[in-house]
Motif scaffolding. Structure first.
Motif, short mmCIF file in Angstrom:
data_model
loop_
_atom_site.label_atom_id
_atom_site.label_comp_id
_atom_site.label_asym_id
_atom_site.label_seq_id
_atom_site.Cartn_x
_atom_site.Cartn_y
_atom_site.Cartn_z
N TRP A 151 70.88 143.69 69.82
CA TRP A 151 71.25 143.17 71.55
C TRP A 151 70.74 141.58 70.55
CZ3 TRP A 151 73.33 141.03 75.26
CH2 TRP A 151 72.56 140.05 75.67
N SER A 152 71.14 140.53 70.63
CA SER A 152 71.37 138.85 70.42
C SER A 152 71.70 137.98 71.50
CB SER A 152 70.96 138.38 69.19
OG SER A 152 71.26 137.38 68.52
N THR A 160 64.08 142.34 77.12
CA THR A 160 64.24 142.88 75.88
C THR A 160 62.80 143.81 75.43
OG1 THR A 160 65.26 141.07 75.10
CG2 THR A 160 64.69 141.71 73.65
N ARG A 161 62.07 143.75 75.59
CA ARG A 161 61.06 143.71 75.06
C ARG A 161 60.14 145.14 76.25
NH1 ARG A 161 56.31 142.15 76.57
NH2 ARG A 161 57.36 140.17 77.54
N SER A 211 74.06 135.24 70.99
CA SER A 211 75.10 135.15 69.82
C SER A 211 76.47 135.59 70.97
CB SER A 211 75.01 136.62 69.74
OG SER A 211 75.04 137.59 71.12
N ASN A 216 64.38 136.77 72.67
CA ASN A 216 64.32 137.73 71.90
C ASN A 216 62.54 138.29 72.29
OD1 ASN A 216 65.68 137.38 69.27
ND2 ASN A 216 65.21 135.24 68.75
N SER A 217 61.80 137.51 73.02
CA SER A 217 60.57 137.52 73.55
C SER A 217 60.62 138.27 74.94
CB SER A 217 59.64 137.19 73.04
OG SER A 217 59.64 137.74 71.32
N ASP A 241 63.74 147.06 74.51
CA ASP A 241 63.65 147.99 73.24
C ASP A 241 65.16 147.41 72.73
OD1 ASP A 241 61.19 148.82 72.90
OD2 ASP A 241 61.69 150.39 72.89
N LEU A 242 65.18 146.28 73.11
CA LEU A 242 67.16 146.29 72.49
C LEU A 242 67.15 145.63 71.54
CD1 LEU A 242 67.73 143.69 76.88
CD2 LEU A 242 68.52 146.07 75.28
N THR A 243 66.26 144.58 70.78
CA THR A 243 66.49 143.89 69.64
C THR A 243 66.86 145.38 68.58
OG1 THR A 243 64.68 142.30 70.43
CG2 THR A 243 64.77 142.33 68.21
N ASP A 244 65.68 146.45 68.58
CA ASP A 244 66.17 146.98 68.10
C ASP A 244 67.46 148.15 68.22
OD1 ASP A 244 63.65 147.01 67.33
OD2 ASP A 244 62.85 148.81 68.21
N LYS A 245 68.19 147.90 69.90
CA LYS A 245 69.86 148.04 69.10
C LYS A 245 70.31 147.09 68.91
CE LYS A 245 67.85 151.13 73.76
NZ LYS A 245 67.92 151.57 75.00
#
Length: 332
Positions: free
Chosen positions: A191-192, A181-182, A195, A176-177, A185-189
């Motif tokens: 991505w996790s 990922t930062r 999972s 997540n950090s 901007d994979l979180t906005d797309k």
């Protein structure tokens, strides 16, 4: 009378002398006893004793290996079977043999974890087989010896890189950090890492190199004459792979799939450190049952789950072994 005797001896001596080039008569030949081409019993006995000594020596050389297998695999297997079928009365604490633990291992959350492990292992193994085959083919057909040695060496290292260090590397990179990922901007797309897809990506990190090491010898066994014959008959490269190469490589590919499936199916540390219990896996359920994190006194259920894993691996191997014999004729 003496003259007659001397004449007779001279005539006998004359008949014993054969002129050069003359064919000897029956009276001139000397009969020699025939010698048998096969050694007699006295000559064969030492060879038989030597063969028996070699067989006995070879059998004794295998004894340490058999003893190790018996200690490392036989005793744990017997303990697993005994515990899986041992049922304890929660009131009296008495033990008896039954199938209650095995029945419980294929119900509820345990069944969900078993199915989840099978899905994750099969999916990651299938991707690993395809990617590993393509990478190995590129290495085999490459003219650069340095590239070949570098890829094979790296594959040998990465195939054994797993557990907590691998989980930490992925968390630091794609968590997540994480760095990527930062940056991306994979979180906005959506991505996790924590999972099913994130765990699959982590498993592929060591499954693809393992497939490269497994399939490279089989690719080297493909003979150039087969490709040339297919090309002379007007076959394209795709037709060659479809009708010649892939049928010959099919058992080796399936063997690689079995190996990758087993590696992913038995993996524990990476999943435990990265996703915890957010994804139901049978290895995590076994650890929880042994530690009593969910229910106390479920140790024998954990052994039944281990028995389920052995049965699943046995079913997969039962499909692989017949095909392996089929490919041995071509790649020998």
């Amino acid at each position: 009378m003496t003259a007659d005797t001397d004449a007779t001896d001279a005539g006998a001596a004359a008949t014993d002398v054969t002129e050069p080039g003359a064919t000897p008569t029956a009276t001139d030949t000397t009969v020699t006893p025939a010698t048998s081409a096969h050694p007699g019993p006295d000559a064969a006995a030492p060879a038989a004793r030597s063969g028996r000594r070699r067989r006995v020596g070879g059998g004794l050389a295998v004894v340490p290996l058999l003893a190790f297998v018996a200690l490392a695999f036989g005793i744990p297997a017997l303990a697993m079977l005994d515990g899986a079928f041992t049922v304890k009365d929660p009131v009296t604490g008495a033990s008896s043999y039954g199938v209650a633990n095995v029945t419980a291992s294929v119900q509820g959350a345990y069944l969900t974890a078993l199915i989840g492990s099978v899905k994750l292992s099969a999916f990651s193994a299938a991707i690993g087989v395809v990617c590993g085959l393509l990478l190995a083919q590129a290495v085999v057909t490459s003219r650069s010896r340095v590239l070949r040695e570098a890829v094979l060496t790296a594959s040998g290292v990465l195939a054994n890189f797993g557990g907590v260090p691998l989980a930490f590397a992925f968390v630091a990179t794609l968590g997540n950090s994480g760095f990527l990922t930062r940056r991306l901007d994979l979180t906005d797309k959506g991505w996790s890492l924590y999972s099913f897809s994130g765990l699959t990506l982590a498993y592929l990190y060591f499954l693809i190199p393992l497939m490269v090491l497994t399939i490279t010898p089989a690719l080297e066994g493909l003979r150039t004459q087969w490709r040339e014959a297919a090309r002379n008959n007007g076959a394209t490269n795709a037709q060659y792979w479809r009708h010649v190469a892939l049928p010959v490589l099919a058992p080796s590919l399936l063997g690689g799939f079995v190996l990758l499936f087993g590696s992913a199916f038995a993996a524990y540390a990476t999943a435990a450190a990265m996703v915890g219990s957010s994804i139901p896996l049978v290895t995590l359920q076994i650890a929880d049952a042994l530690a009593g994190n969910v229910l106390v006194g479920q140790e024998n259920v954990a052994l039944a789950l281990s028995l389920d894993m052995v049965l699943v691996a046995g079913l997969v191997m039962a499909v692989y072994l017949p095909l392996q014999r089929r490919s041995a004729r071509w790649l020998a």
